[in-house]
Design a protein around this motif. Structure first.
Motif, short mmCIF file in Angstrom:
data_model
loop_
_atom_site.label_atom_id
_atom_site.label_comp_id
_atom_site.label_asym_id
_atom_site.label_seq_id
_atom_site.Cartn_x
_atom_site.Cartn_y
_atom_site.Cartn_z
N ASN A 80 0.83 -1.20 0.00
CA ASN A 80 0.00 0.00 0.00
C ASN A 80 0.87 1.26 0.00
N GLN A 105 -4.73 4.65 -1.76
CA GLN A 105 -3.97 4.38 -0.54
C GLN A 105 -4.87 4.34 0.68
N GLY A 108 -6.90 1.16 0.44
CA GLY A 108 -6.02 0.02 0.69
C GLY A 108 -5.66 -0.12 2.16
#
Length: 129
Positions: A80, A105, A108
């Protein structure tokens, strides 16, 4: 991990309130940095730190299951973290809105954090049988 949780909340709060004090504060750059940095710290914490979460210990998840899931989560947190530099590298070749990198991000990070619930589910099945 509690220290990292506090660091995440403090960092995100600082980014929210920084524009009130500094007019030209680069909020998006700070958010990219915070999400990348905290993902790296969580990843290293999962890979190198104690492999048990308090909830895992409370539900009596076996140590080998804790170790496996901690390692998996550590690798995924590091993957990530790699989304930001790889996304910016991709913008050299393909034009797209870079806000999607940050959204990916954040999503994730959330999904990898939810993976910590899977060992609890398997531990529940093991004790019920």
């Amino acid at each position: 991990m509690r220290k990292l949780d506090s660091l995440l909340v403090f960092g995100l709060s600082a980014v929210v309130f920084a524009p009130f004090f500094l007019e030209d504060f680069p909020s998006m750059a700070a958010l990219y940095g915070i999400m990348t940095g905290i993902s790296v710290l969580y990843g290293l914490g999962c890979l190198r730190g104690p492999m048990e979460a308090p909830l895992w210990r409370q539900r009596k998840v076996p140590a080998e299951v804790q170790r496996v899931w901690s390692r998996r989560m550590g690798v995924l947190y590091l993957a990530n973290a790699a989304l930001c530099p790889l996304g910016w590298l991709l913008t050299v070749f393909v034009s797209f809105d870079t806000d999607f990198i940050l959204l990916a991000q954040i999503a994730g990070f959330f999904l990898v954090s939810l993976l910590g619930l899977l060992p609890l589910r398997t531990a529940g099945k093991g004790t019920a049988a």
